[in-house]
Design an enzyme around this catalytic site. Sequence first.
Site, PDB file in Angstrom:
ATOM      1  N   HIS A  84     -37.150  51.916 -60.122  1.00 35.69           N
ATOM      2  CA  HIS A  84     -36.712  50.869 -59.387  1.00 35.69           C
ATOM      3  C   HIS A  84     -37.586  50.066 -58.587  1.00 35.69           C
ATOM      4  O   HIS A  84     -37.429  48.792 -58.245  1.00 35.69           O
ATOM      5  CB  HIS A  84     -35.746  51.628 -58.202  1.00 35.69           C
ATOM      6  CG  HIS A  84     -36.497  52.143 -57.061  1.00 35.69           C
ATOM      7  ND1 HIS A  84     -36.835  53.501 -57.148  1.00 35.69           N
ATOM      8  CD2 HIS A  84     -36.672  51.805 -55.836  1.00 35.69           C
ATOM      9  CE1 HIS A  84     -37.616  53.836 -56.185  1.00 35.69           C
ATOM     10  NE2 HIS A  84     -37.421  52.837 -55.370  1.00 35.69           N
ATOM     11  N   LYS A 137     -54.786  65.387 -33.409  1.00 34.89           N
ATOM     12  CA  LYS A 137     -54.066  66.188 -32.586  1.00 34.89           C
ATOM     13  C   LYS A 137     -52.576  66.046 -33.027  1.00 34.89           C
ATOM     14  O   LYS A 137     -51.675  66.923 -32.747  1.00 34.89           O
ATOM     15  CB  LYS A 137     -54.196  65.785 -31.194  1.00 34.89           C
ATOM     16  CG  LYS A 137     -53.545  64.203 -30.848  1.00 34.89           C
ATOM     17  CD  LYS A 137     -53.647  64.149 -29.393  1.00 34.89           C
ATOM     18  CE  LYS A 137     -52.950  62.807 -28.881  1.00 34.89           C
ATOM     19  NZ  LYS A 137     -53.111  62.604 -27.293  1.00 34.89           N
TER      20      LYS A 137
END
Length: 496
Positions: A150, A258
């Site tokens: 697609h 983090k």
Amino acid sequence: MKRARPQVSSGMDTFTDDDSDDIGSDTESSCCIEMGVPPGVVIADSVHNTIRLPQICLDVIDTPEFQRLRTVKQCGVCNLVYPSATHSRFEHSIGVCHWAQVFLRNCGASISNDKKLCVLLAGLCHDLGHGPFSHLWERFLMARGIKWKHEPNSAIIFKHLVETNGLGPVFKKYGLEEEHVDFICRLIEGEVPEHEDNFFLYEIIANKDNGLDVDKFEYIMRDAKQFGQAFTLDINRIIDHVGIVEKDGVKYIGFRDKIKDALLDVFVYRAKLHRDCYQHRTCKAVELMLIDALIAADEYFQIAWEEPDSTGMVVVRSCKLSECHKHPEAFLKATDCLFQDLLNSTSPELRKSRMILEAMGKRDLYTLVFMEDLEQGPEQNKMESDMVARLTESFGSQYNCEFRSCFVKFSIGEGGDPLSKVKFFNKRQPSVPINIKSKKSFIKDDYHFSELLVFCTKGKKSLTKEQMDSMESEATSIYEELKAAGPNSTSLAVGK
């Protein structure tokens, strides 16, 4: 402060306004302002609450090519198993465009406004090329011996959209020329040119390097909500901690160190959606039935459209289902409505297709007779075909049935450490990429899952318990024989 005035547009809750801060937060307003274009539309969304997009996006949304996505469900036929999963590619595409906008703002990249608009339009149009029932259409074409994806088709339909709706002059008002249309197509397909310094632009919509892009962020959040999955994934926090890192003069997307655990959750939750929803065993049974129905209808059901011939006369053209991707005008008529079109047909040639769809409606689904963890490969594919052939030989005539098989496959990070290809940065050196590994105690060493499923084309409502037990027992025996004989053995061939 002036009130925004309603505008009938895309069928969603949309508004245009005179002042950029009339509706929505200052953060949302600033996205459009930073690109040098006025906010054009505000959309109320169930996932993102409020989406604000520039007018050029609304010009694209209000085209037949984009409106078609309203009738292409995001999750194919999963709604027949999960009733609330009825959302479409339409709202998903708008959500991807929104997050692409926020992503560009947060990453702090120094790029021109025209390129920013190109990224937004790529996000908006990345799914234009999806066939009916989303990814199932690709599997239907594969069953017909046609290799088709697609993504390239989305680029084709986008160019068709621009041309047939006369958007060239509209694009020029925003500084977008023909080369920008080609650039948008490359962004949609994730095709990065050689020696591209701004590599990160191609990672926002279709990240082929590590899979972390706004398309996946959006569908994980939207699909989980519609499936009723209680995920605690904070995508907004992830997007708030993106940046640009540079290596050997090339700029890439980076994530703050983090949030590594939050990124790991993206891979984990995506795998859970595949395991519990997209590739649920009942969903696979429904998929196989619909593919069979489409194959049965392919030679007899025609999609017709009008177009001018060489003399300017309007003529009617038509093609079969498996050829509609070759003709944009035909493709625009191919939507999930095919299900009802086939179901309500009265043509004798479509009777087989109609019977399969009727069985789906009555929940008389294909019966699962075998499942086993099995890696897919040439040897396993042969075992799969041998099993189907021998089961057909044993029960096909006796029970008036056939057998279908498929693999359930998903992985966390393409079969390796999902964070291995992700570029991180820390607070002290925000432009320097660093590598971080996953904690193996958190995820199993085996990041890949593959399972073989074999179904009988008769539903449980049409079979007795004894018949089901005999098929399950025979399937297990065949598998054990084939496994013991090894991949090079021919002694267990059909007709032995």
